[in-house]
Structure formats: C-alpha cells, structure tokens
Design a protein around this motif. Structure first.
Motif, PDB file in Angstrom:
ATOM      1  N   LYS A 120      30.423  39.979  45.440  1.00 42.86           N
ATOM      2  CA  LYS A 120      31.588  40.014  46.332  1.00 42.86           C
ATOM      3  C   LYS A 120      32.618  41.032  45.868  1.00 42.86           C
ATOM      4  CE  LYS A 120      32.496  37.821  49.384  1.00 42.86           C
ATOM      5  NZ  LYS A 120      32.277  38.058  50.829  1.00 42.86           N
ATOM      6  N   ALA A 121      32.706  41.265  44.559  1.00 42.12           N
ATOM      7  CA  ALA A 121      33.713  42.188  44.031  1.00 42.12           C
ATOM      8  C   ALA A 121      33.512  43.601  44.566  1.00 42.12           C
ATOM      9  CB  ALA A 121      33.655  42.194  42.500  1.00 42.12           C
ATOM     10  N   SER A 172      35.470  50.451  38.525  1.00 46.07           N
ATOM     11  CA  SER A 172      36.178  49.248  38.085  1.00 46.07           C
ATOM     12  C   SER A 172      35.202  48.152  37.690  1.00 46.07           C
ATOM     13  CB  SER A 172      37.115  48.753  39.189  1.00 46.07           C
ATOM     14  OG  SER A 172      38.129  49.688  39.437  1.00 46.07           O
ATOM     15  N   VAL A 173      34.140  47.990  38.468  1.00 41.60           N
ATOM     16  CA  VAL A 173      33.156  46.946  38.168  1.00 41.60           C
ATOM     17  C   VAL A 173      32.486  47.216  36.824  1.00 41.60           C
ATOM     18  CG1 VAL A 173      30.990  45.904  38.900  1.00 41.60           C
ATOM     19  CG2 VAL A 173      32.763  46.386  40.589  1.00 41.60           C
ATOM     20  N   GLN A 174      32.091  48.471  36.590  1.00 43.97           N
ATOM     21  CA  GLN A 174      31.407  48.800  35.339  1.00 43.97           C
ATOM     22  C   GLN A 174      32.312  48.599  34.125  1.00 43.97           C
ATOM     23  OE1 GLN A 174      30.215  52.792  36.383  1.00 43.97           O
ATOM     24  NE2 GLN A 174      28.088  52.173  36.643  1.00 43.97           N
ATOM     25  N   VAL A 228      41.971  46.369  45.819  1.00 37.90           N
ATOM     26  CA  VAL A 228      41.488  46.596  44.458  1.00 37.90           C
ATOM     27  C   VAL A 228      41.839  45.434  43.539  1.00 37.90           C
ATOM     28  CG1 VAL A 228      41.675  48.109  42.458  1.00 37.90           C
ATOM     29  CG2 VAL A 228      41.626  49.089  44.752  1.00 37.90           C
ATOM     30  N   VAL A 229      43.019  44.858  43.702  1.00 40.92           N
ATOM     31  CA  VAL A 229      43.443  43.774  42.815  1.00 40.92           C
ATOM     32  C   VAL A 229      42.500  42.581  42.942  1.00 40.92           C
ATOM     33  CG1 VAL A 229      45.286  42.153  42.265  1.00 40.92           C
ATOM     34  CG2 VAL A 229      45.846  44.518  42.881  1.00 40.92           C
ATOM     35  N   ILE A 230      42.194  42.198  44.174  1.00 41.61           N
ATOM     36  CA  ILE A 230      41.272  41.079  44.385  1.00 41.61           C
ATOM     37  C   ILE A 230      39.914  41.393  43.765  1.00 41.61           C
ATOM     38  CG2 ILE A 230      40.011  39.749  46.113  1.00 41.61           C
ATOM     39  CD1 ILE A 230      42.414  39.936  47.925  1.00 41.61           C
ATOM     40  N   GLY A 231      39.416  42.614  43.983  1.00 38.90           N
ATOM     41  CA  GLY A 231      38.128  43.000  43.424  1.00 38.90           C
ATOM     42  C   GLY A 231      38.109  42.958  41.914  1.00 38.90           C
ATOM     43  N   ASP A 232      39.167  43.467  41.284  1.00 44.00           N
ATOM     44  CA  ASP A 232      39.227  43.455  39.820  1.00 44.00           C
ATOM     45  C   ASP A 232      39.276  42.028  39.272  1.00 44.00           C
ATOM     46  OD1 ASP A 232      39.183  46.164  39.958  1.00 44.00           O
ATOM     47  OD2 ASP A 232      41.309  46.454  39.497  1.00 44.00           O
ATOM     48  N   VAL A 233      40.032  41.158  39.944  1.00 41.03           N
ATOM     49  CA  VAL A 233      40.101  39.756  39.511  1.00 41.03           C
ATOM     50  C   VAL A 233      38.733  39.096  39.635  1.00 41.03           C
ATOM     51  CG1 VAL A 233      41.065  37.490  40.042  1.00 41.03           C
ATOM     52  CG2 VAL A 233      42.554  39.500  40.008  1.00 41.03           C
ATOM     53  N   LEU A 234      38.006  39.419  40.702  1.00 38.21           N
ATOM     54  CA  LEU A 234      36.671  38.847  40.888  1.00 38.21           C
ATOM     55  C   LEU A 234      35.710  39.307  39.791  1.00 38.21           C
ATOM     56  CD1 LEU A 234      36.191  39.109  44.769  1.00 38.21           C
ATOM     57  CD2 LEU A 234      36.577  37.048  43.416  1.00 38.21           C
TER      58      LEU A 234
END
Length: 407
Positions: free
Chosen positions: A149-150, A158-160, A217-223
C-alpha cells in the motif's frame, strides 16, 4: 606413525563436518576441537587444529552467504511477478496473493501438526500459545499488506530507504526479547550494508528510476515505517520459535492464523479488485509463480534463521532489490548504472563481515539445560565422577558427548 596421524586427521575432519552441519556456533566448534586434542593426548598437532577451525569458519560463512542470497532470489521472484501483474494486466491484489500463500502453508504445515500427538499436536499448541501466534500472524499479514500500500502514496526511493528502519528495530527487539548482545563489529557491518542501500538509491536516482511523489508522501512514509516494524516483530517471533520449538510449528500456526486474518481482510477491503480480474492463463501463471516463490521463501527462511539469526537474514535480503533490478533490465527496460554493482558489492561485504564476526551472544542464565531439538548452542555441565576430579561433558546437536578432565 604418519599413517596413524593421517587416519586421526581424517576422522577428526569427518567429526568436525558433522558437528558443523547443525548450527553455526563457532564456540561449540572450538570446544569440539579442544576436546578432540585433549582426548588424544599424544596428538599435539596445533597446526592441524588451526586448519580445522579455519576450514569450518570459511565453510560456515559461505554457507550463510549462499543461503541468504537464495532468500533474496525468492523475494526477487515475488517482486517481478507482482510488477508484471500490475504493469501488464493492471492487477493490484496484494491481499489475494498473500492469502494464496497462507493457504499453501495451511495445507502443508498445519496439516502436519494435525497428525502430531502429545505436546506438539495442534490442539496442545492452540491451548498453550494461541494468542502469541495471533500476534505473529497479524504482524506478518499486515506487514505484507502495508508495504504494498505504501507504493500508492510515496516513491520507490523512500520505500527503499525507510524499509531499512526494520533492521535497527529488529536488533533492538532481539536485544530485549532474545537477549542478543551485539559487538562493535556487528554495528559496523550493519552500517556498511546500509551504506550499500544508500548507494543503490543514488543509482536509482541517476538512472531515472525515482518515481513520482505519490498522492501523499507522509502517509506513504509512515506506512513503510509501520511495515518495517511489523516485519521486525514477525522475524523476532520466528527466530525464537524455530530455535526453541520447531520450524513446522511456526509455519503451521502462521499458515492457520494468516489464512484467517488475510481471508477476512481480503473479503473486506479487496473483494472489488478481485472481481475486476479478467482471468487468463498468463495471469494464472503469474499468480502461481508468485505463490511458489512466496511459499519457498516462507518455508526456507526458518532454516536460514535457525542457522544464523533474523538480523543476519534481513541483511542478506537487502540484495533482493538489486536482483529485481537486474531482471528488470531485460523485462522492464530499466536503465543500468555502474553504481548498482558497487552497491551490491558493498552490501555483500557488510553481510559477509556480519557473518564472519562472532555470533551475538545471549546473556547467561542460571542453569544451562542440554539442548532439545531446535536449540543451537551446545550444553555444558559439570559432573562429579564418584569423588574423582570434575569433568566437563560437552553435548553436541547430534547427541554425541565428549568428556575430558579439567586437570
């Protein structure tokens, strides 16, 4: 005399190889070699003992490195098949894909528990530890779902980067829950691996693989941070279970509770996406390949964790993104950068250094019990032999005992 010594050396090599087949405990191997030399008082060939010890260390390191990269290849397979489903067929069903994997674990390993009797039976496990497996199963299911989901909210870079947050979380949990005690060399090795990840991210940016900013981006980083923490919880639980209980119990219970949790979540949040799938043989083949890779990863990871540790495994699978990239050069026409090779070398150097360092030791307990199946450290105990001088009994994983005097 030389023929006798040669036969003694050959016998010791075989015994050393058997002692090293079970676990990667260098202290146990060193104790074995000391016992071997004292058991044969007429053999003072310390050069031979040094050779045996170095042989085992090198063998253990290469074994750990190869097994870790096999796990990375399984993860690479899941990543490539998922991307094919998303890019070519517009299928985004991470929960369905996880549900299939948990069902396979249920059919294979939970079924094995059903046919066991005594304290290892399914009923006894559920009575004694059901709530613990709910926690591990929930963490595992939600980690798999959250990381996918992220990608909808943030970018690949960011994910890596943030996914590496799971390594310090894992080491912290291992410190408090598993009583692992790391040395400076372990932290240096982890830092080298993270440097390799940073190099890989830089290569992505230079090669133009950095995707858009996403919707939030904030939601994605938190996920991503949440997923990394959940993976750490799951891995710590897995290490404790496979080293103190059994691999089949872990996989069987994760398959049971994972199927229930992912099935409920699939019905609630993903049923519309599943209904949109236009099934054909290509999609079915990709789902099958994903399920087999995921099943192989889950089945094989406990074996590697038992030999090494959860932290070591997480360092090993940092190369999975690079394997996916190398395949993507041909399948998805990614641009190549020489920094990818540099990052791969850096990660492998850090991982090898971590494996070569002495294993993180646990705090000593008041009583050391001889290991039952699943424990990887040799048990030591003092015996009194009818008033004679005390002797030390060293029990190895294959239930072979060597006794030598402490005088």
């Amino acid at each position: 005399m030389e023929m006798v010594r040669s036969l003694q050396h050959m016998t010791a090599k075989v015994e050393l190889r058997e002692a090293g087949d079970e676990e990667g405990d260098l202290l146990s191997v060193f104790t074995f070699l000391m016992a071997h030399s004292m058991r044969k008082a007429d053999n003072h060939d310390w050069e031979f003992l040094t050779y045996c010890f170095v042989f085992y260390v090198h063998r253990h390191i290469w074994k750990t490195v190869i097994l870790g990269q096999m796990l990375s290849l399984f993860i690479c397979g899941t990543a490539v098949t998922s991307q094919y489903l998303a890019d070519r067929f517009h299928v985004n069903t991470p929960m369905l894909q996880s549900f299939i994997n948990y069902c396979l674990l249920l059919l294979v390993y939970t079924t094995m528990l059903v046919f066991k009797t005594g304290s290892d039976s399914l009923c006894q496990i559920l009575k004694q530890r059901w709530w613990k497996y709910i926690i591990v199963g929930l963490a595992d299911v939600e980690a798999n779902y959250t990381i996918v989901k992220a990608y909808q909210y943030t970018n690949l870079t960011s994910v890596q980067l943030l996914d590496c947050f799971g390594i310090p979380v894992l080491m912290t949990l291992s410190w408090f829950l598993l009583r692992a005690r790391y040395k400076l060399i372990h932290f240096v090795a982890v830092a080298i691996c993270l440097l390799g990840v940073g190099t890989m991210v830089g290569a992505d940016i230079l090669a133009g693989r950095e995707e858009g900013e996403g919707s939030d981006v904030v939601i994605g980083d938190v996920l991503v941070l949440l997923a990394a923490s959940l993976y750490a919880i799951s891995n710590v639980g897995e290490e404790y279970i496979v080293k103190n209980l059994s691999r089949v119990e872990f996989l069987g219970m994760v398959g049971l509770f994972g199927t229930i949790i992912s099935g409920l979540q699939l019905a609630i949040v993903e049923h519309k996406e599943v209904m949109k799938i236009q099934w054909n043989w290509k999609i079915a083949l990709l789902f099958t390949a994903f399920a087999l890779c995921m099943f192989g990863l889950y089945s094989f990871m406990p074996v590697v964790i038992k030999i090494t540790s959860a932290t070591s495994v997480n360092l090993a699978i940092l190369t999975s993104d690079l394997y996916s990239l190398f395949l993507g050069l041909y399948l998805f026409f990614y641009k190549f950068s020489g920094l990818y090779i540099v990052s791969f070398v850096i990660i492998m150097v850090g991982f090898t250094l971590y494996c070569a360092a002495p294993a993180p030791t646990a705090e000593p307990t008041a009583v050391l019990q001889p290991g039952r199946a699943g424990l990887d450290n040799a048990g030591l105990k003092l015996e009194e032999n009818d008033g004679e001088s005390p002797a030390v009994a060293v029990q190895f994983p294959r239930e072979e005992t060597v006794v030598f005097s402490t005088n």
